[in-house]
Design a protein around this motif. Structure first.
Motif, short mmCIF file in Angstrom:
data_model
loop_
_atom_site.label_atom_id
_atom_site.label_comp_id
_atom_site.label_asym_id
_atom_site.label_seq_id
_atom_site.Cartn_x
_atom_site.Cartn_y
_atom_site.Cartn_z
N THR A 142 -22.70 2.74 19.67
CA THR A 142 -22.92 3.91 20.53
C THR A 142 -24.41 4.19 20.70
O THR A 142 -24.84 4.66 21.76
N GLU A 171 -9.64 8.24 28.19
CA GLU A 171 -8.73 8.44 27.06
C GLU A 171 -9.11 9.67 26.24
O GLU A 171 -8.26 10.47 25.87
N VAL A 172 -10.39 9.83 25.95
CA VAL A 172 -10.85 10.96 25.14
C VAL A 172 -10.65 12.28 25.87
O VAL A 172 -10.34 13.30 25.25
N ARG A 174 -16.11 1.22 18.56
CA ARG A 174 -14.94 0.32 18.64
C ARG A 174 -14.59 0.00 20.10
O ARG A 174 -14.17 -1.12 20.39
N ALA A 175 -14.79 0.96 20.98
CA ALA A 175 -14.45 0.75 22.40
C ALA A 175 -15.33 -0.32 23.04
O ALA A 175 -14.89 -0.98 23.98
N MET A 229 -16.81 10.97 15.08
CA MET A 229 -15.73 10.24 15.75
C MET A 229 -16.22 9.54 17.02
O MET A 229 -15.72 8.47 17.36
N LYS A 265 -17.73 6.37 15.74
CA LYS A 265 -16.69 5.47 15.23
C LYS A 265 -15.83 4.89 16.36
O LYS A 265 -15.73 3.67 16.51
N THR A 266 -15.23 5.75 17.16
CA THR A 266 -14.30 5.27 18.19
C THR A 266 -15.05 4.73 19.41
O THR A 266 -14.56 3.81 20.07
N TYR A 299 -12.81 4.65 27.92
CA TYR A 299 -12.92 5.49 26.73
C TYR A 299 -13.00 6.96 27.12
O TYR A 299 -12.29 7.80 26.56
#
Length: 157
Positions: free
Chosen positions: A33, A118-119, A24-25, A17, A20-21, A115
């Motif tokens: 990443t 948020e995480v 995207r960020a 994740m 993936k995320t 990010y």
């Protein structure tokens, strides 16, 4: 063993994740990443003159082969450059370019910090400290295992 299995499966899911995320960020900056990790490593003051590919691979805990592809794309995109090490001509140094530094500082870092925020929603400072502590313990144990496995194979890495 059931609890250990759950821990490692969740760690695996978190890593997937993150890729993936996290990608995207920062995808609007044209980064993944893996590239984020490379720029972060090269942004440190102590390596402003560059890092050898081997040292960078060890720092990021990736194989030289995996790093090679990432670095090729980053060099193509103008984020890093590679040159012979003046102290050891057999070694190549990877250095962040001015373009890479701009993308890192002005584009990627603000998005990365958003990010993280948020995480880590719902995490106290204490939670983050404990999480870091336990991840470092896991990493230390995995490094010990890696060293023993390398020695038993005779590759010395």
């Amino acid at each position: 063993m059931a609890l250990a299995n759950r821990i490692f499966f969740r760690l695996y899911q978190c890593a997937n994740m993150l890729h993936k995320t996290g990608t995207r960020a920062i995808d609007s900056e044209g980064l993944t990443t893996q590239q984020w990790a490379v720029l972060g490593a090269l942004s440190r003051d102590r390596v402003k003159d560059g890092m050898s590919i081997g040292d960078l691979a060890r720092y990021l805990m990736v194989s030289r082969q995996n790093l090679s592809g990432v670095l090729s794309r980053m060099e193509r995109d103008g984020h890093v450059c590679m040159a012979a090490d003046t102290r050891d001509r057999r070694s190549r140094l990877v250095k962040m370019t001015e373009t890479g530094r701009y993308v890192w500082q002005m584009g990627a870092q603000p998005k990365i910090y958003d990010y993280y925020e948020e995480v880590l929603t719902g995490f106290s400072i204490n939670d983050m400290t404990h999480t870091l502590h336990y991840l470092l313990k896991l990493l230390d144990n995995m490094e010990r295992i890696d060293k023993a496995q390398s020695e038993s194979r005779g590759d010395g890495h």
